[in-house]
Design an enzyme around this catalytic site. Structure first.
Site, short mmCIF file in Angstrom:
data_model
loop_
_atom_site.label_atom_id
_atom_site.label_comp_id
_atom_site.label_asym_id
_atom_site.label_seq_id
_atom_site.Cartn_x
_atom_site.Cartn_y
_atom_site.Cartn_z
N ASN A 1 -13.44 -5.94 16.49
CA ASN A 1 -13.61 -7.66 17.01
C ASN A 1 -14.79 -8.12 15.71
OD1 ASN A 1 -16.49 -6.98 18.12
ND2 ASN A 1 -15.27 -5.71 19.58
N ASP B 1 -11.96 -3.42 25.07
CA ASP B 1 -11.31 -2.96 26.58
C ASP B 1 -10.30 -2.10 26.49
OD1 ASP B 1 -13.27 -4.89 28.02
OD2 ASP B 1 -12.05 -6.54 27.05
N LYS C 1 -20.18 -11.11 36.46
CA LYS C 1 -20.19 -9.79 35.94
C LYS C 1 -21.46 -9.33 36.28
CE LYS C 1 -17.45 -10.80 31.83
NZ LYS C 1 -17.29 -11.11 30.39
N LYS D 1 -0.80 8.53 8.42
CA LYS D 1 -0.41 6.83 8.02
C LYS D 1 0.79 6.54 8.67
CE LYS D 1 -1.35 3.26 4.76
NZ LYS D 1 -0.41 2.93 4.49
N LYS E 1 -21.46 -5.79 37.91
CA LYS E 1 -21.84 -4.36 37.22
C LYS E 1 -23.45 -4.18 37.77
CE LYS E 1 -18.89 -5.77 33.24
NZ LYS E 1 -18.42 -5.32 32.09
N PHE F 1 -24.61 -8.32 28.51
CA PHE F 1 -24.39 -9.65 27.67
C PHE F 1 -22.89 -10.13 28.33
CE2 PHE F 1 -26.96 -11.15 23.94
CZ PHE F 1 -27.99 -10.12 24.12
O1 PMT Z 1 -22.86 -8.80 16.87
P1 PMT Z 1 -23.20 -10.16 16.84
O2 PMT Z 1 -22.32 -10.70 15.80
O3 PMT Z 1 -24.62 -10.50 16.72
O4 PMT Z 1 -22.75 -10.86 17.87
C1 PMT Z 1 -23.22 -10.85 19.31
C2 PMT Z 1 -22.31 -10.92 20.41
C3 PMT Z 1 -21.62 -11.96 20.53
C4 PMT Z 1 -21.47 -9.44 20.30
C5 PMT Z 1 -23.21 -10.58 21.82
O5 PMT Z 1 -24.07 -11.75 21.80
C6 PMT Z 1 -22.42 -10.38 22.87
O6 PMT Z 1 -22.06 -11.30 23.65
N1 PMT Z 1 -22.09 -9.14 23.38
C7 PMT Z 1 -21.37 -8.85 24.36
C8 PMT Z 1 -19.72 -9.07 23.93
C9 PMT Z 1 -18.74 -8.61 25.13
O7 PMT Z 1 -18.18 -7.68 24.89
O8 PMT Z 1 -19.10 -9.28 26.11
P2 PMT Z 1 -18.02 -9.05 27.51
O9 PMT Z 1 -18.39 -10.27 28.27
O10 PMT Z 1 -16.60 -8.58 27.04
O11 PMT Z 1 -18.67 -7.68 28.27
C10 PMT Z 1 -19.84 -7.85 29.21
C11 PMT Z 1 -20.73 -6.62 29.25
O12 PMT Z 1 -19.92 -5.54 29.40
C12 PMT Z 1 -21.51 -6.61 27.85
O13 PMT Z 1 -22.81 -6.13 27.97
C13 PMT Z 1 -20.43 -5.38 27.07
O14 PMT Z 1 -21.34 -4.56 26.22
C14 PMT Z 1 -20.30 -4.48 28.33
N2 PMT Z 1 -18.93 -3.76 28.37
C15 PMT Z 1 -17.72 -4.46 28.17
C16 PMT Z 1 -16.46 -3.81 27.99
C17 PMT Z 1 -16.76 -2.40 28.43
N3 PMT Z 1 -15.47 -1.62 28.00
N4 PMT Z 1 -17.73 -1.77 28.29
C18 PMT Z 1 -19.05 -2.35 28.35
O15 PMT Z 1 -20.29 -1.88 28.45
#
Ligand code: PMT
Length: 411
Positions: free
Chosen positions: A217, A286, A344, A296, A348, A330
Site C-alpha cells: 500500500n 488485511d 476500532k 516468477k 481492539k 491508528f
Molecule cells: O506511513 P505514512 O505514509 O506516513 O502514512 C501514515 C498512515 C496513513 C499509514 C497512518 O497515519 C495510518 O493511518 N496508519 C494505519 C493504517 C491502517 O492500516 O489503518 P486501519 O484502519 O486499516 O487499521 C487500524 C489499526 O489496526 C492500525 O493501527 C493498524 O496498524 C492495525 N492493524 C490493521 C490490520 C492488521 N491486520 N493488523 C493491524 O495491526
C-alpha cells in the site's frame, strides 16, 4: 536551574575553537548539569585534559586503550549515562566520522553507543564549511535527527572572514537548556519516558504474490518514523518495527525490518510483553496470498489471486493488554471517520486511536503532513493540519497527559 540533574556528554574534537569548550563546561555546571568530557587526540593538542577535569570534576576520557580510563569510565557506560551528547567543537573530520559510522577513537565510539539526543556545534574554516562533502555529511546528521547548532560568521582563526566560527558557549548552553525545558520534567531526567519501553510500527507491509512481486500500500513510514524519533527525544527505549520503506533508518533507534504482516506480528509479539507503550501506525495488509509462487509466474492475460485474511496484530495486542500497557492504534478511514475509528477503539481494546481521513490530499498516506482526530473513552480532540513530526509530538503530549500513562511512568 535549567539543566538540573542532566548528564551531558561533551565531545571535544581538535580545532582551535577548543579553547572555548571549557566555557561550555562551566556554563552547563552553572545551569545545574553534570558534564563528562571525551576528547580526541588532536583536541588534547589545543587544551589539556586537566582543564576539563578541573571544571567538570570528572575524569576525562581520551584513549580507548588506556586501561585506567576504560576502567574508570568505559566508552559504552559514559554514552549510556548521558541525557544528551554535545560535540563542540565539531570539526569536519568528526562530522564525517559521525555521518559514516566510523568508530576509531573514544569520541566517535561513544557517539555510536549514545542513544540520547545529540547536538553538534561545528567549527571550521569557511571554505571547509562550504565544501559540499561537509554539507552532505551535515545533511546526513540532520536526517538522523541530530541537532546542528549553526556556526556564526566573522573573522576566523585562519584570518579569513566567513561562516565557520563555533557558536558562543553561552548560546550553546542555551540550546541545551531550551531543549530540556521543552522535552522534560525539571525534577529528574528531562526525559519523561526514560526507562519506558515504546514499540512503534510504521510503514506498509508487503505480501508476496510470486518471486519479485508483492501486494502493498501507499504508506511511506513517515508517520511511524516521526513517532519513533519523538519518543526517543522523550527519553524512551524505542523499538521501531518497520515495513518496507525508503526512509533512512533513524539514528540510535533499534529498528527491525519486516516485510509481511505475519513477520510484523512475530516481531511485535516477541517484544510486546516488555513494552509499556505500543503505537501501531503501520498500514498492515488485511490479506495475503495463501501460497505465493516461489518462481516468477509467467505472464498471462489474467491472474487470479487467492487471498486469505492476515492476523489483526492490534486486535491480538488488545486481547492480551496488561494493566501497565498503553495501547494506541491508528485508523485509516475514508468516510464517517469518527464513527468507524471509535468502533476500532472499542473492538481492539485500545487506550487511544488516532484517526486520519485518507482521502484528504494533505493527510494520511505518503505525504509530509497529517490532520488527525484523537479519540479515547473520554471523547475526541481534533488537531489541525500539521507536519507529521508535529502530529507525533501532539500525540505524545496527549498520551503523557493521561493518568494511565503517568501511573505507568511512576511504576
Ligand atoms: O506511513 P505514512 O505514509 O506516513 O502514512 C501514515 C498512515 C496513513 C499509514 C497512518 O497515519 C495510518 O493511518 N496508519 C494505519 C493504517 C491502517 O492500516 O489503518 P486501519 O484502519 O486499516 O487499521 C487500524 C489499526 O489496526 C492500525 O493501527 C493498524 O496498524 C492495525 N492493524 C490493521 C490490520 C492488521 N491486520 N493488523 C493491524 O495491526
Amino acid at each position: 536551574m535549567k539543566l538540573d540533574n542532566q548528564n551531558i556528554l561533551l565531545g571535544v574534537s581538535g580545532g582551535i575553537a577548543c579553547y572555548k569548550s571549557p566555557e561550555i563546561v562551566r556554563g552547563i555546571r552553572e545551569s545545574g548539569g553534570q558534564v563528562s568530557v571525551v576528547m580526541t587526540r588532536s583536541a588534547t593538542e589545543f587544551v589539556k585534559p586537566l582543564v576539563f577535569q578541573a571544571l567538570s570534576e570528572r575524569p576525562v576520557a581520551t584513549s580507548l586503550f588506556s586501561l585506567e580510563e576504560e576502567n574508570q569510565i568505559g566508552h559504552i557506560k559514559i554514552a549510556e549515562r548521558a541525557d544528551a551528547m554535545l560535540v563542540a567543537p565539531a570539526t569536519a573530520n568528526i562530522i564525517a566520522k559521525m555521518a559514516h559510522g566510523i568508530a576509531d577513537d573514544y569520541l566517535s565510539t561513544s557517539f555510536l553507543a549514545c542513544t540520547a539526543p545529540v547536538f553538534v556545534a561545528p567549527a571550521m574554516n569557511h571554505h571547509m564549511w562550504d565544501n559540499p562533502a561537509v554539507q552532505h555529511n551535515l545533511d546526513i546528521l540532520k536526517s538522523r535527527n541530530l541537532n546542528i547548532i549553526q556556526p556564526g560568521s566573522g573573522y576566523l582563526a585562519c584570518g579569513s572572514y566567513g561562516t565557520g566560527r563555533m557558536a558562543e558557549p553561552a548560546d550553546i548552553v542555551s540550546v541545551l537548556e531550551d531543549f530540556f525545558s521543552k522535552t522534560g520534567d525539571q525534577t529528574g531526567s528531562g526525559s519523561p519516558l526514560k526507562n519506558i519501553g515504546v514499540l512503534i510500527t510504521g510503514g506498509p507491509t508487503g505480501e508476496r504474490i510470486f518471486a519479485v512481486r508483492f501486494l502493498s500500500n501507499d504508506s511511506s513510514g513517515k508517520m511511524g518514523y516521526a513517532l519513533a524519533e519523538c519518543c526517543q527525544q522523550l527519553g524512551a527505549d524505542v523499538t521501531l518495527i518497520s515495513g518496507p520503506t525508503s526512509l533512512p533508518e533513524p539514528a540510535h533507534i533499534e529498528t527491525v525490518h519486516v516485510m509481511s504482516a505475519r513477520q510484523m506480528m512475530e516481531a511485535v509479539m516477541e517484544r510486546s510483553e516488555q513494552t509499556q507503550i505500543i503505537i501501531k501506525a503501520a498500514a498492515v495488509s488485511d490479506f495475503r496470498i495463501e501460497a505465493p509462487n516461489p518462481q516468477k509466474t509467467k505472464k498471462s492475460d489474467t491472474l487470479v489471486l487467492d487471498l486469505v485474511k492476515n492476523p489483526d496484530i492490534l486486535k491480538e495486542l488488545g486481547k492480551k493488554k496488561g494493566k501497565d500497557q498503553f495501547l494506541v492504534g491508528f485508523a485509516a478511514e475514508s468516510q464517517d471517520v469518527k464513527h468507524y475509528a471509535s468502533q476500532k477503539l472499542k473492538d481492539k481494546n485500545l487506550d487511544l486511536i488516532v484517526a486520519n481521513n485518507i482521502l484528504q490530499k494533505d493527510a494520511g498516506f505518503d505525504v509530509d503532513t497529517n490532520r488527525v482526530l484523537l479519540i479515547d473513552s473520554k471523547g475526541s480532540t481534533e488537531l489541525p493540519l500539521l507536519s507529521k513530526e508535529d502530529v507525533a509530538q501532539k500525540i505524545m503530549d496527549y498520551i503523557l497527559a493521561q493518568d494511565k500513562c503517568q501511573s505507568i511512568i511512576k511504576g
